[in-house]
Design an enzyme around this catalytic site. Structure first.
Site: not given
Ligand code: SAH
Ligand code: SF4
Length: 395
Positions: A110, A90, A198, A103, A220-222, A114, A348, A117, A166-167, A305
């Site tokens: 991926c 997408e 990102s 985007c 993406s620190l979290h 995470c 997201c 995600c 994806g990453e 989300n």
């Molecule tokens: N893989 C890369 C880029 C794609 S994800 C990364 O992780 O940075 C893009 C962003 O969406 C990241 O910051 C990720 O943490 C966030 N993301 C993924 N799943 C999410 C969710 N369920 N709710 C909010 N943000 C989310």
């Molecule tokens: Fe992959 Fe980014 Fe999702 Fe983590 S947040 S699983 S790195 S797409």
């Protein structure tokens, strides 16, 4: 047939040479494809006839088939592209006054996995090619130019964020030429500060990107500590926070902006306490010592989300505000991401809603596919799609 979307300008020069043509012809050809959206070599009237003939028989501008398109009430557009083999990715366009952000996805699925995600939960299918990454921009730009009847020279897409499925830094070989196409003055001419990669923190590749093509960087620190980050972003076990922040500092020496954006997904009672905000503040401010030098950054808090299998919940607004207040009081620029396009599942973590081929993916990942929200896309090719973030920050 060679897909011309796979080349940056240098690569297109090599290709022209292989065809027995002069390298400089590549610039004209590149402009036809990426500035005018032309697919048909016969229409490229200022190209040498010999080149046009060779292109007509040996090359194509092969766009990605659109499996579906949805437009949200706020104008956000989401395209689902069929990339064959049962996979789909997408791409989301977010219009705002004076700018349009695209985007883009870099992989089908991926491997980072995470916890919060949906893409991660679905496993990894394959890397996109450069042509597939560029095709997302090519389609959006020229489709929107037509629809919006933009004047020649006006652009629909002014900013790109590699925040789709994806990453991106685990698909570096395909990413790099795609970034070059975006930045090229004979291509989309986007400035380095308007293209953001990102990453979940692939340290060696952050270092490579610094050397090869330093664009804006979002990390993406979290989590403010390794124990929690190991749980949320498993890649942290390989590249822990101290190493990650060191690579960010190193990156900033060549970056187009003087800060890194740190993304922080707000998970209720997991990473959103005032103590964790203080720990995060300590991390980015540092204490002035060599061991803890801090990082020049902006922090973007993303409302989580939710999806059922995650077992996680979105932080209540009051907790997000309290978290933000600690950072702001500590002098760190902090924004809360505005959710866009949620009525079409374009925010997201929402993009993974359209999964149809459960058997195949279940077999591939070795686990039951999560139960998804209702199918919003009827297209037979739709399979899987990314998490992704397609929003921008608001202060
Ligand atoms: N893989 C890369 C880029 C794609 S994800 C990364 O992780 O940075 C893009 C962003 O969406 C990241 O910051 C990720 O943490 C966030 N993301 C993924 N799943 C999410 C969710 N369920 N709710 C909010 N943000 C989310
Ligand atoms: Fe992959 Fe980014 Fe999702 Fe983590 S947040 S699983 S790195 S797409």
């Amino acid at each position: 047939m060679v897909n011309l979307l796979q080349f940056d300008r240098a690569g297109l020069g090599d290709f022209c040479e292989q065809l027995g043509e002069k390298r400089f012809r590549a610039t004209q050809l590149f402009r036809w494809i990426h500035q005018r959206g032309e697919r048909d070599p016969k229409a490229m009237t200022d190209l040498a006839k010999s080149l046009r003939d060779k292109l007509a028989t040996g090359a194509v501008v092969e766009a990605l088939p659109v499996a579906s398109e949805q437009t949200a009430a706020d104008g956000t557009i989401k395209w689902l592209f069929d990339i064959g083999g049962g996979d789909a990715v997408e791409t989301v366009f977010i219009p705002e006054p004076g700018r349009g952000t695209l985007c883009i996805s870099s992989q089908a699925g991926c491997a980072v996995n995470c916890r919060f995600c949906a893409t991660g939960h679905q496993g990894f299918s394959r890397n996109l090619t450069t042509a597939e990454i560029v095709a997302q921009l090519w389609h959006a730009e020229f489709e929107l130019r037509r629809r919006l009847a933009l004047a020649p020279g006006e652009r629909a897409v002014t900013n790109v964020v590699m925040m789709g499925m994806g990453e991106p830094l685990q698909n570096y070989a395909a990413l790099l030429p795609a970034l070059r196409v975006m930045l090229d003055d004979h291509g989309y001419g986007l400035s380095r500060r308007r293209v953001t990669v990102s990453t979940s923190g692939v340290v060696p590749m952050i270092d490579r990107l610094r050397e090869d093509c330093p664009v804006a960087l979002a990390v993406s620190l979290h989590a403010p500590d390794d124990v929690l980050r190991n749980e949320l972003v498993p890649l942290n076990r390989k590249y822990p926070i101290a190493e990650l922040l060191a690579s960010c500092r190193h990156y900033l020496e060549r970056a187009p902006r003087d800060f890194v954006t740190l993304e922080y997904c707000m998970l209720d009672r997991v990473n959103d306490s005032p103590e964790q905000a203080k720990a995060l503040l300590g991390l980015v401010r540092g204490d002035g010592s060599a061991a803890s030098p801090g990082l020049s950054c902006k922090i973007n808090l993303i409302p989580f989300n939710p999806f059922p299998e995650s077992g996680l919940h979105r932080s209540p607004a009051a907790r997000v505000s309290a978290f933000a207040a600690v950072l702001l009081d500590g002098g760190i620029v902090t924004t809360v991401r505005k959710t866009r396009g949620d009525d079409i599942a374009a925010a997201c973590g929402q993009l993974a809603g359209e999964v149809q081929d459960r058997t195949r993916i279940g077999a591939r990942t070795g686990r039951e596919l999560p139960h998804r929200v209702e199918q919003r896309v009827a297209a037979p090719v739709s399979r899987r799609a990314g998490p992704a973030a397609r929003e921008r920050s608001v202060s």
